[in-house]
Design an enzyme around this catalytic site. Structure first.
Site, mmCIF file in Angstrom:
data_model
loop_
_atom_site.group_PDB
_atom_site.id
_atom_site.type_symbol
_atom_site.label_atom_id
_atom_site.label_comp_id
_atom_site.label_asym_id
_atom_site.label_seq_id
_atom_site.Cartn_x
_atom_site.Cartn_y
_atom_site.Cartn_z
ATOM 1 C CB CYS A 183 -7.487 9.429 -9.000
ATOM 2 S SG CYS A 183 -6.101 9.034 -10.122
ATOM 3 C CB CYS A 212 -5.966 4.474 -10.321
ATOM 4 S SG CYS A 212 -5.963 5.445 -8.805
ATOM 5 C CB CYS A 265 -3.838 7.817 -12.453
ATOM 6 S SG CYS A 265 -3.245 7.024 -10.941
ATOM 7 C CE LYS A 282 -0.335 9.742 -5.989
ATOM 8 N NZ LYS A 282 -1.691 9.438 -6.482
ATOM 9 N NE ARG A 285 0.026 1.570 -5.936
ATOM 10 C CZ ARG A 285 1.278 1.796 -6.323
ATOM 11 N NH1 ARG A 285 2.099 0.773 -6.488
ATOM 12 N NH2 ARG A 285 1.694 3.012 -6.555
ATOM 13 N NE ARG A 336 -1.200 4.340 -10.271
ATOM 14 C CZ ARG A 336 -1.737 3.538 -9.346
ATOM 15 N NH1 ARG A 336 -1.096 3.310 -8.223
ATOM 16 N NH2 ARG A 336 -2.913 2.983 -9.546
ATOM 17 C CD GLU A 384 4.337 17.938 -11.805
ATOM 18 O OE1 GLU A 384 3.283 18.596 -11.813
ATOM 19 O OE2 GLU A 384 4.502 16.925 -12.505
ATOM 20 C CE LYS A 406 -0.539 9.568 -1.616
ATOM 21 N NZ LYS A 406 -1.705 9.126 -2.349
ATOM 22 C CB SER A 462 -0.750 3.205 3.108
ATOM 23 O OG SER A 462 0.082 3.035 1.981
ATOM 24 C CE1 TYR A 513 -5.381 6.080 4.738
ATOM 25 C CE2 TYR A 513 -3.017 6.501 4.774
ATOM 26 C CZ TYR A 513 -4.190 6.314 4.070
ATOM 27 O OH TYR A 513 -4.175 6.388 2.706
HETATM 28 ZN ZN LIG Z 1 -4.834 7.306 -9.319
#
Ligand SMILES: [Zn+2]
Length: 334
Positions: free
Chosen positions: A126, A128, A136, A205, A215, A227, A243, A258, A284, A323
């Site tokens: 990406c 971003c 992005c 996403k 972030r 976004r 998609e 996601k 996250s 994670y």
């Molecule tokens: Zn991005």
């Protein structure tokens, strides 16, 4: 479906098959094992540096040597793959750090493949983190506001993906949500002789508040705007299938949904509709919420983590990006 005597008590007694651990295991429908896990890692320049991410206890921005240590720990525990995000020193409006031959991701990939050749290295593709504005894609500013330009972004994404593969990445994972990026990346990789490198696309996403803690981790919050012109609306399931169809048509080998836990219906629909290898990204906030409640003593961290991941598997996910991967692999081995 012929369901026989189901629902007719007493011929059918559901509790018959729950009487012992062995019986329960014999009829269990969904398994969770370390082979499905992917650990996300954040790399930035430095040596012996572990910068804690406040909103994600136990997660750090790591210097490349520390990435190796963390990845080795995961791999030893049985985690077969990591997903790498880079945090550059400098950002600009062409995201040049994303495709620099000696960028932070490219350096870390080379080191990982040298030190841990058996570990699968997936790179997030990406712009971003590398863009001064934090979006992005390529941005055009006009009086009416800011717009994210789709087609000029594709070239940069393809360059970034190619540079990751040249450094040794095993799989590339575009996360930007521009239209046509999978095809652009596939074409570029094929042109360079990397026709055997798989693409894991962040296919569905959603524009989600569950990304909040990330972030801070990736230092990728947009400086203005949001976004929602490229990530999906949380309420749209039929669009998620479009998609995914688009990405598969363009050459995606694995498709991702996601976030994960709030989108189990999407995971299920995607797996049912396409039968493709499907990844779920437990993002996250999914991690942080469990950590926070566990720290208060309100929930059992281990049990809730395992149950959440099991639910993603039950919904149809083959691959779980979390994670908590290293901890989960250890728990499962006990
Ligand atoms: Zn991005």
């Amino acid at each position: 479906m012929n369901i026989g005597p189901v629902g007719q008590f007493p011929p059918y007694r559901a509790r018959r098959l729950r009487q012992s651990p062995a019986l329960r295991q014999l009829v269990s429908e969904t398994q969770l094992s370390a082979q499905h896990l992917v650990l996300p890692l954040f790399v930035r320049r430095g040596r012996r540096s572990r910068r804690p991410i406040k909103a994600m206890p136990g997660i750090f921005q790591l210097s490349p040597d520390e990435v190796i240590r963390e990845a080795a720990r995961a791999h030893e525990a049985g985690v077969p793959a990591i997903l790498l995000f880079g945090i550059p020193d400098t950002k600009d409006d062409r995201a040049s750090g994303a495709y620099a031959a000696n960028g932070i991701v490219q350096q870390a990939v080379r080191l990982l493949k040298r030190e841990l050749p058996q570990l699968l290295v997936i790179t997030d593709v990406c712009l971003c983190e590398f863009m001064s504005h934090g979006h992005c894609g390529v941005v055009r500013r006009a009086k009416s506001g800011l717009s994210i330009l789709n087609d000029p972004t594709l070239k940069l994404l393809a360059r970034a993906a190619a540079s990751h593969v040249e450094a040794g990445a095993d799989i590339v994972a575009p996360s930007d949500m521009m239209d046509g990026r999978v095809r652009a990346i596939r074409k570029q990789l094929d042109r360079l002789g990397f026709e055997n490198i798989p693409i894991l696309s962040y296919a569905a996403k959603f524009a989600s508040a569950f990304y909040g803690p990330f972030r801070e981790a990736a230092e990728s919050a947009p400086q203005s705007g949001d976004r929602r012109s490229y990530q999906m609306d949380a309420g749209n399931a039929a669009e998620a299938l479009r998609e995914v169809a688009l990405d598969i048509q363009e050459g995606a080998d694995i498709v991702m949904v996601k976030p994960a836990l709030a989108y189990l219906d999407i995971i299920h629909r995607v797996k049912t509709a396409f039968g493709y290898p499907t990844a779920a990204y437990a993002v996250s906030a999914e991690y942080s919420m469990i950590k926070a409640a566990a720290a208060q003593g309100w929930i059992d961290e281990r049990a809730v983590t395992l149950e959440s991941l099991l639910a993603m598997r039950r919904a149809g996910a083959d691959i779980l990006i979390t994670y908590a991967a290293t901890a989960v692999a250890r728990w499962l081995a006990e």
